[in-house]
Scaffold this motif. Sequence first.
Motif, PDB file in Angstrom:
ATOM      1  N   HIS A   1      12.185   2.170   4.884  1.00 42.83           N
ATOM      2  CA  HIS A   1      11.683   3.335   4.137  1.00 42.83           C
ATOM      3  C   HIS A   1      10.777   4.179   5.024  1.00 42.83           C
ATOM      4  CE1 HIS A   1      10.803   5.572   0.493  1.00 42.83           C
ATOM      5  NE2 HIS A   1       9.501   5.492   0.764  1.00 42.83           N
TER       6      HIS A   1
ATOM      7  N   GLY B   1       0.848   5.533  -0.057  1.00 47.48           N
ATOM      8  CA  GLY B   1       0.046   6.751   0.073  1.00 47.48           C
ATOM      9  C   GLY B   1      -0.729   6.822   1.370  1.00 47.48           C
ATOM     10  N   THR B   2      -0.510   5.871   2.255  1.00 48.65           N
ATOM     11  CA  THR B   2      -1.251   5.829   3.526  1.00 48.65           C
ATOM     12  C   THR B   2      -1.108   7.138   4.302  1.00 48.65           C
ATOM     13  OG1 THR B   2      -0.918   3.450   3.689  1.00 48.65           O
ATOM     14  CG2 THR B   2      -1.442   4.628   5.747  1.00 48.65           C
ATOM     15  N   ALA B   3       0.145   7.563   4.483  1.00 48.22           N
ATOM     16  CA  ALA B   3       0.395   8.739   5.339  1.00 48.22           C
ATOM     17  C   ALA B   3       0.562   9.994   4.505  1.00 48.22           C
ATOM     18  CB  ALA B   3       1.629   8.492   6.194  1.00 48.22           C
TER      19      ALA B   3
ATOM     20  N   LYS C   1       0.857  -1.189   0.000  1.00 51.70           N
ATOM     21  CA  LYS C   1       0.000   0.000   0.000  1.00 51.70           C
ATOM     22  C   LYS C   1       0.887   1.231   0.000  1.00 51.70           C
ATOM     23  CE  LYS C   1      -4.090  -1.839   2.184  1.00 51.70           C
ATOM     24  NZ  LYS C   1      -5.242  -1.509   3.030  1.00 51.70           N
TER      25      LYS C   1
ATOM     26  N   ARG D   1       2.169  13.452  -1.957  1.00 53.47           N
ATOM     27  CA  ARG D   1       2.636  12.553  -3.029  1.00 53.47           C
ATOM     28  C   ARG D   1       1.484  12.256  -3.988  1.00 53.47           C
ATOM     29  NH1 ARG D   1       4.026   7.762   0.175  1.00 53.47           N
ATOM     30  NH2 ARG D   1       2.919   8.817   1.837  1.00 53.47           N
TER      31      ARG D   1
ATOM     32  N   GLN E   1      15.654  13.007   0.454  1.00 54.52           N
ATOM     33  CA  GLN E   1      16.187  12.177  -0.626  1.00 54.52           C
ATOM     34  C   GLN E   1      17.660  11.844  -0.382  1.00 54.52           C
ATOM     35  OE1 GLN E   1      14.568  10.696  -3.292  1.00 54.52           O
ATOM     36  NE2 GLN E   1      16.544   9.674  -3.429  1.00 54.52           N
TER      37      GLN E   1
HETATM   38  C1  LIG Z   1      12.037  11.564  -1.143  1.00 57.74           C
HETATM   39  C2  LIG Z   1      10.802  11.198  -1.096  1.00 57.74           C
HETATM   40  C3  LIG Z   1      10.309   9.838  -1.417  1.00 57.74           C
HETATM   41  C4  LIG Z   1      10.660   8.996  -2.444  1.00 57.74           C
HETATM   42  C5  LIG Z   1      11.632   9.260  -3.564  1.00 57.74           C
HETATM   43  C6  LIG Z   1       9.910   7.805  -2.270  1.00 57.74           C
HETATM   44  C7  LIG Z   1       9.978   6.695  -3.111  1.00 57.74           C
HETATM   45  C8  LIG Z   1       9.248   5.523  -2.955  1.00 57.74           C
HETATM   46  N1  LIG Z   1       8.385   5.201  -1.942  1.00 57.74           N
HETATM   47  C9  LIG Z   1       7.888   3.927  -2.125  1.00 57.74           C
HETATM   48  C10 LIG Z   1       6.983   3.251  -1.272  1.00 57.74           C
HETATM   49  C11 LIG Z   1       6.425   3.739  -0.075  1.00 57.74           C
HETATM   50  N2  LIG Z   1       6.603   4.998   0.437  1.00 57.74           N
HETATM   51  C12 LIG Z   1       5.915   5.108   1.618  1.00 57.74           C
HETATM   52  C13 LIG Z   1       5.843   6.244   2.429  1.00 57.74           C
HETATM   53  C14 LIG Z   1       6.477   7.443   2.195  1.00 57.74           C
HETATM   54  N3  LIG Z   1       7.398   7.729   1.212  1.00 57.74           N
HETATM   55  C15 LIG Z   1       7.782   9.042   1.287  1.00 57.74           C
HETATM   56  C16 LIG Z   1       8.699   9.708   0.484  1.00 57.74           C
HETATM   57  C17 LIG Z   1       9.329   9.161  -0.630  1.00 57.74           C
HETATM   58  N4  LIG Z   1       9.129   7.947  -1.184  1.00 57.74           N
HETATM   59  C18 LIG Z   1       7.058   9.626   2.359  1.00 57.74           C
HETATM   60  C19 LIG Z   1       7.158  11.071   2.793  1.00 57.74           C
HETATM   61  C20 LIG Z   1       6.274   8.645   2.937  1.00 57.74           C
HETATM   62  C21 LIG Z   1       5.326   8.802   4.128  1.00 57.74           C
HETATM   63  C22 LIG Z   1       6.066   8.578   5.389  1.00 57.74           C
HETATM   64  C23 LIG Z   1       5.147   8.771   6.587  1.00 57.74           C
HETATM   65  O1  LIG Z   1       4.734   9.889   6.869  1.00 57.74           O
HETATM   66  O2  LIG Z   1       4.844   7.771   7.278  1.00 57.74           O
HETATM   67  C24 LIG Z   1       5.252   3.862   1.871  1.00 57.74           C
HETATM   68  C25 LIG Z   1       4.424   3.518   3.108  1.00 57.74           C
HETATM   69  C26 LIG Z   1       2.990   3.873   2.965  1.00 57.74           C
HETATM   70  C27 LIG Z   1       2.689   5.340   2.877  1.00 57.74           C
HETATM   71  O3  LIG Z   1       2.574   6.031   3.858  1.00 57.74           O
HETATM   72  O4  LIG Z   1       2.582   5.807   1.761  1.00 57.74           O
HETATM   73  C28 LIG Z   1       5.566   3.015   0.804  1.00 57.74           C
HETATM   74  C29 LIG Z   1       5.101   1.607   0.608  1.00 57.74           C
HETATM   75  C30 LIG Z   1       8.446   3.448  -3.322  1.00 57.74           C
HETATM   76  C31 LIG Z   1       8.152   2.074  -3.901  1.00 57.74           C
HETATM   77  C32 LIG Z   1       9.288   4.419  -3.833  1.00 57.74           C
HETATM   78  C33 LIG Z   1      10.082   4.421  -5.072  1.00 57.74           C
HETATM   79  C34 LIG Z   1       9.826   3.736  -6.141  1.00 57.74           C
END
Ligand SMILES: C=CC1=C(C)c2cc3[nH]c(cc4nc(cc5[nH]c(cc1n2)c(C)c5CCC(=O)O)C(CCC(=O)O)=C4C)c(C)c3C=C
Length: 423
Positions: free
Chosen positions: A332, A238-240, A236, A348, A384
């Motif tokens: 992550h 985009g949860t947070a 999943k 996002r 990043q």
């Molecule tokens: C620098 C910013 C970010 C990049 C680049 C990024 C790439 C990336 N993310 C996933 C999968 C997940 N990301 C999740 C959470 C999450 N990711 C970012 C930022 C970047 N991600 C943020 C700010 C957050 C939220 C953190 C929070 O506040 O808890 C998650 C967990 C679910 C969620 O909350 O969305 C996943 C899964 C991939 C696969 C990816 C690059 C391909």
Amino acid sequence: MCPQESRGGGGLSRRGLFTAAGAGGIGLAAGAAGAFAAGRERSSPVNDVVPLYGAHQAGITTEAQDHMHTAAFDLTASTRQSVISLLRDWTEAAEAMTAGRDVGATGASGGAYDAPPEDTGEAQDLHAAHLTITFGFGRTLFEKDGEDRYGVRSRLPAALIDLPLFSGDALEPNRTGGDLMVQACADDPQVAVHAVRNLSRIAFGRARVRWSQLGFGRTASTSTGQVTPRNLFGFKDGTANIMAQDRDLLDKHVWVGGSPAAEAWLDGGTYAVMRRIRMHVETWDRTTLREQELVVGRTKRKGAPLSGGDEFTAPDFSLPGRNGPLIDAGSHLALAHPDHNGGVHMLRRGYNYADGTDDLGRFDAGQFFVAYLVDPRSHYVPMQSAMAKNDLMAEYLRHTGSGLFAVPPGIQAGEYIGQPLFS
Ligand SMILES: C=CC1=C(C)c2cc3[nH]c(cc4nc(cc5[nH]c(cc1n2)c(C)c5CCC(=O)O)C(CCC(=O)O)=C4C)c(C)c3C=C
Ligand SMILES: [Fe+2]
């Protein structure tokens, strides 16, 4: 949620316009007439128009649609006036297409037989499909090779930086940068493609496509009314996220405001960070479920943090397990969480992509990451940088494309996108 940003926010399909016009809606009658001239009769009334006009551009807090087509353009226009005329023409076309009409007075098939049609035609018979078109300006619009090409260098926002090269980046020049950016999102891929294609056609002689990207299966929710989607790792995503309903977070972390005079044209706008991130899905698919969850910091089935609870439970980074904290400090989730990033949030709005296979038969698939935020220097670069060095997920990712764009505020009828920059 601003009414002008809400999905289907009071908008009407073309058939709906006819009905409302018949009931006495004068403004609507004009819209209906235009639609008729453009020849886009449709079979059933639907409410799938997202208005172009509003305080902020549509396509940011609008409920994320299912499909995306984004393109960046290099300007070939030789004068400032030519850039302005392009933005005017794009605005006019965007107004028509987002309302579900063809481009131009004669559309795809109502014009002279011996002239090219004003609209390419592949969206005839299709609904507006919640089409939004969001425009952005790259740093090179303001200054390129030391040159003030269009007389706007003095208005270059300090935050519209050249993004640094991050550890592990493998950026391809033909997937990176651009003077102008257009992001079309819709629930029908053909409607999104039609929008970008027509804007490209209109730009002929003034701008040409530098790169473009198709995306499917949104990788974020932008409204509490949406179900959290899954990315190509099967988790999943985009949860947070910041949601359209989070007004305070939007004002603090997304919308630009209170800028110095030279940058005031961007107030009410935002910045778009775009990264084409290839995901090594073959390697991921040979990784145990235990390892996958360790890398993400959440469970695969429910998306709950490994510290317990359900999808929307706040993670507890200090809760101990047998071998250290239940949520690994290199996960992550840990690296992206506001608690470890000076409290920053971002909105996002990315999409999955799958662009065929490479010469070893591996999928060129991943995420077209899109984030809207108030300042990339505070809200993107530090996060990043940390991820590139310490994120356990990084070994499964490769950044192949990049763009940073200033996204001007929304407009009212009669204005063109980015008008305050050129006024
Ligand atoms: C620098 C910013 C970010 C990049 C680049 C990024 C790439 C990336 N993310 C996933 C999968 C997940 N990301 C999740 C959470 C999450 N990711 C970012 C930022 C970047 N991600 C943020 C700010 C957050 C939220 C953190 C929070 O506040 O808890 C998650 C967990 C679910 C969620 O909350 O969305 C996943 C899964 C991939 C696969 C990816 C690059 C391909
Ligand atoms: Fe992420």
